[in-house]
Scaffold this active site. Structure first.
Site, PDB file in Angstrom:
ATOM      1  N   GLY A 345       0.828  -1.202   0.000  1.00  0.00           N
ATOM      2  CA  GLY A 345       0.000   0.000   0.000  1.00  0.00           C
ATOM      3  C   GLY A 345       0.862   1.251   0.000  1.00  0.00           C
ATOM      4  N   GLU A 369      23.635  -3.292 -19.619  1.00  0.00           N
ATOM      5  CA  GLU A 369      24.131  -4.645 -19.982  1.00  0.00           C
ATOM      6  C   GLU A 369      23.225  -5.294 -21.019  1.00  0.00           C
ATOM      7  OE1 GLU A 369      26.906  -5.670 -19.072  1.00  0.00           O
ATOM      8  OE2 GLU A 369      27.366  -4.380 -17.364  1.00  0.00           O
TER       9      GLU A 369
HETATM   10  P1  FAD Z   1      19.102   3.015 -26.783  1.00  0.00           P
HETATM   11  O1  FAD Z   1      20.134   2.124 -27.387  1.00  0.00           O
HETATM   12  O2  FAD Z   1      18.905   4.379 -27.369  1.00  0.00           O
HETATM   13  O3  FAD Z   1      17.721   2.257 -26.690  1.00  0.00           O
HETATM   14  C1  FAD Z   1      16.443   2.930 -26.577  1.00  0.00           C
HETATM   15  C2  FAD Z   1      15.348   1.894 -26.786  1.00  0.00           C
HETATM   16  O4  FAD Z   1      15.483   1.343 -28.092  1.00  0.00           O
HETATM   17  C3  FAD Z   1      15.441   0.717 -25.812  1.00  0.00           C
HETATM   18  O5  FAD Z   1      14.146   0.311 -25.442  1.00  0.00           O
HETATM   19  C4  FAD Z   1      16.081  -0.381 -26.654  1.00  0.00           C
HETATM   20  O6  FAD Z   1      15.755  -1.693 -26.235  1.00  0.00           O
HETATM   21  C5  FAD Z   1      15.483  -0.088 -28.007  1.00  0.00           C
HETATM   22  N1  FAD Z   1      16.289  -0.657 -29.091  1.00  0.00           N
HETATM   23  C6  FAD Z   1      17.609  -0.493 -29.302  1.00  0.00           C
HETATM   24  N2  FAD Z   1      18.000  -1.185 -30.395  1.00  0.00           N
HETATM   25  C7  FAD Z   1      16.905  -1.807 -30.859  1.00  0.00           C
HETATM   26  C8  FAD Z   1      16.651  -2.684 -31.959  1.00  0.00           C
HETATM   27  N3  FAD Z   1      17.637  -3.067 -32.797  1.00  0.00           N
HETATM   28  N4  FAD Z   1      15.385  -3.133 -32.148  1.00  0.00           N
HETATM   29  C9  FAD Z   1      14.388  -2.751 -31.309  1.00  0.00           C
HETATM   30  N5  FAD Z   1      14.552  -1.947 -30.254  1.00  0.00           N
HETATM   31  C10 FAD Z   1      15.803  -1.477 -30.027  1.00  0.00           C
HETATM   32  N6  FAD Z   1      27.465   1.733 -20.198  1.00  0.00           N
HETATM   33  C11 FAD Z   1      28.808   1.504 -20.142  1.00  0.00           C
HETATM   34  O7  FAD Z   1      29.477   1.451 -21.175  1.00  0.00           O
HETATM   35  N7  FAD Z   1      29.430   1.349 -18.927  1.00  0.00           N
HETATM   36  C12 FAD Z   1      28.772   1.426 -17.748  1.00  0.00           C
HETATM   37  O8  FAD Z   1      29.388   1.278 -16.677  1.00  0.00           O
HETATM   38  C13 FAD Z   1      27.349   1.689 -17.775  1.00  0.00           C
HETATM   39  N8  FAD Z   1      26.651   1.861 -16.599  1.00  0.00           N
HETATM   40  C14 FAD Z   1      25.329   2.252 -16.652  1.00  0.00           C
HETATM   41  C15 FAD Z   1      24.648   2.591 -15.476  1.00  0.00           C
HETATM   42  C16 FAD Z   1      23.334   3.025 -15.520  1.00  0.00           C
HETATM   43  C17 FAD Z   1      22.633   3.434 -14.250  1.00  0.00           C
HETATM   44  C18 FAD Z   1      22.643   3.078 -16.762  1.00  0.00           C
HETATM   45  C19 FAD Z   1      21.206   3.501 -16.812  1.00  0.00           C
HETATM   46  C20 FAD Z   1      23.300   2.756 -17.924  1.00  0.00           C
HETATM   47  C21 FAD Z   1      24.655   2.358 -17.909  1.00  0.00           C
HETATM   48  N9  FAD Z   1      25.367   2.109 -19.085  1.00  0.00           N
HETATM   49  C22 FAD Z   1      26.723   1.843 -19.047  1.00  0.00           C
HETATM   50  C23 FAD Z   1      24.727   2.325 -20.384  1.00  0.00           C
HETATM   51  C24 FAD Z   1      23.821   1.197 -20.822  1.00  0.00           C
HETATM   52  O9  FAD Z   1      24.559   0.074 -21.164  1.00  0.00           O
HETATM   53  C25 FAD Z   1      22.965   1.734 -21.990  1.00  0.00           C
HETATM   54  O10 FAD Z   1      22.066   2.671 -21.431  1.00  0.00           O
HETATM   55  C26 FAD Z   1      22.225   0.624 -22.715  1.00  0.00           C
HETATM   56  O11 FAD Z   1      23.096  -0.128 -23.507  1.00  0.00           O
HETATM   57  C27 FAD Z   1      21.106   1.174 -23.619  1.00  0.00           C
HETATM   58  O12 FAD Z   1      21.591   2.175 -24.440  1.00  0.00           O
HETATM   59  P2  FAD Z   1      20.802   3.578 -24.554  1.00  0.00           P
HETATM   60  O13 FAD Z   1      20.527   4.071 -23.176  1.00  0.00           O
HETATM   61  O14 FAD Z   1      21.583   4.437 -25.475  1.00  0.00           O
HETATM   62  O15 FAD Z   1      19.413   3.190 -25.179  1.00  0.00           O
END
Ligand code: FAD
Length: 390
Positions: A345, A369
């Site tokens: 709640g 990841e």
């Molecule tokens: P985007 O790639 O822009 O994705 C946006 C949306 O599009 C998502 O829903 C995705 O699933 C979708 N999408 C993407 N490609 C496709 C496709 N081909 N078909 C359909 N849908 C798709 N990165 C590091 O390198 N080192 C770190 O230590 C690290 N730590 C992090 C810690 C936090 C708290 C966060 C939030 C992120 C971290 N990251 C790190 C980054 C993380 O790995 C990325 O945010 C992640 O890979 C997604 O990339 P983006 O945010 O650019 O999303």
């Protein structure tokens, strides 16, 4: 009334964990209970975590790079590493992120792809928690598609000059060393960058609503000059960073279940004590249906994690199997956290209880990841033979 059993007790998964793995798991569980659990709500609320102090304590506990062999690392089984991640994430996904990035991303990159000199210089200090590492792959415009990265490394005599920006980098502002991936004339290569190198800076990212007990940063590389020995000699192309991500994803397969277990145990306890319309919330059928379904998902997730752990220990775990585990266990953990929140709640939205903190954290775990969609595509490709990423 009968004595209540814990959710994983019902599944009997304890019998599937052998003595050594169990001893390591118990040590991590004790550390989490005594040292970090009481402080976590404050760290989360203030978005401040004593990362350096914690890293040293985690080093003493032996969990940093624990599944790697040599150079001061403990050389445990992969399953023991997974179980440690589970206990750390039962406290907070931010704590597990600190350990995952240190051991599975930064240390693994150097351990797997580094020169002997790089390994000797960094790994013992990183295992001891005296040096924190970060892993810079994601950029502002390239997350799921790191192949598009703009960070460049160019030759200048024997040296390298690196320019670019990395985004969302865990541990960035507290790191002594950054593993940075950059485009070169010979494809994507990794570089070991001491963070006191001129031209390197790591401003912290603020205003996060998730993983607040974790340091997340931008990495700015502005004409960073590195000796030729800074390049990771063994990693060529994207397979280098992807091999590291695979290690970290494995830890998350277990870790996410820790957050889910903590939510479920908290909620069962709460529902037994909360009286509604004159009887405990736990005594209503609607509550028990929810608890039973959540327990099923937690237990199935644990069986899957242990199975994947055994495959990894036998060196037979494939990347698409890690995707199955990360996709399922994070998705179900988030579902459990959200459902638990309903049962608490209004108390469900308070930091007095860990449930919404875990739910908020798991939103990041769902994205980093490899997003859920990316893992669905990995599984889809394995099933059909067709890559549908672009
Ligand atoms: P985007 O790639 O822009 O994705 C946006 C949306 O599009 C998502 O829903 C995705 O699933 C979708 N999408 C993407 N490609 C496709 C496709 N081909 N078909 C359909 N849908 C798709 N990165 C590091 O390198 N080192 C770190 O230590 C690290 N730590 C992090 C810690 C936090 C708290 C966060 C939030 C992120 C971290 N990251 C790190 C980054 C993380 O790995 C990325 O945010 C992640 O890979 C997604 O990339 P983006 O945010 O650019 O999303």
């Amino acid at each position: 009334m009968t004595d209540p059993q814990p959710p994983l007790g019902l599944f009997g998964t304890e019998d599937l964990i052998d003595g050594d793995d169990r001893a390591i798991r118990d040590a991590v569980r004790d550390f989490v209970r005594d040292r970090v659990r009481p402080q976590l709500p404050d760290w989360f609320e203030q978005a401040r975590i004593p990362a350096r102090e914690l890293a040293r304590e985690l080093g003493k506990l032996g969990v940093l790079g624990m599944h790697l062999e040599g150079y001061g690392c403990a050389g445990t089984s992969a399953t023991a590493y997974g179980l440690a991640c589970l206990e750390l994430e039962a406290a907070d996904s931010g704590l597990r992120s600190l350990v995952s990035v240190q051991g599975s991303l930064a240390m693994f990159a150097i351990w797997r792809w580094g020169s002997e000199e790089q390994k000797r210089e960094w790994l013992p200090r990183m295992a001891a928690g005296e040096a924190i590492g970060c892993f810079g792959l994601t950029e502002p415009d390239f997350g799921s598609n790191p192949a598009g990265m703009r960070t460049r490394a160019r030759r200048d005599g024997d040296d390298w000059i690196v320019d670019g920006t990395k985004m969302w980098i865990t541990n960035g502002s507290v790191a002594e060393v950054a593993v940075v991936w950059a485009r070169t004339e010979e494809g994507i290569r990794g570089f070991v960058v001491p963070t006191d190198t001129p031209g390197f800076s790591a401003p912290e990212i603020t205003k996060k609503l998730s993983l607040r007990a974790s340091v997340t940063s931008e990495l700015v590389l502005d004409g960073v000059r590195l000796p030729s020995s800074a390049m990771l000699p063994g990693a060529r192309g994207l397979s280098g960073p992807l091999s590291c991500l695979n290690e970290a994803r494995f830890g998350i397969v277990f870790g996410a279940l820790g957050a889910a277990r903590d939510c479920l145990e908290t909620t069962i306890e709460y529902s037994r004590n909360r009286e509604i319309f004159g009887k405990p919330l736990a005594a209503y059928q609607a509550t028990q249906l929810k608890l039973a379904d959540m327990t099923l998902e937690l237990g199935k997730g644990m069986l899957l994690a242990l199975h994947l752990g055994r495959l990894k220990d036998a060196h037979r775990l494939r990347p698409e199997q890690v995707s199955l585990g990360k996709l399922n266990n994070v998705r179900e953990a988030l579902g459990i956290a959200r459902e638990c929140r309903t049962l608490l709640g209004a108390n469900g939205i308070s930091l007095e209880y860990p449930v919404m903190r875990h739910a908020n954290n798991l939103e990041s775990v769902l994205t980093y990841e490899g997003t859920s969609e990316v893992h669905q595509l990995v599984v889809g490709q394995a099933l059909t033979g067709h890559g549908a990423f672009r």
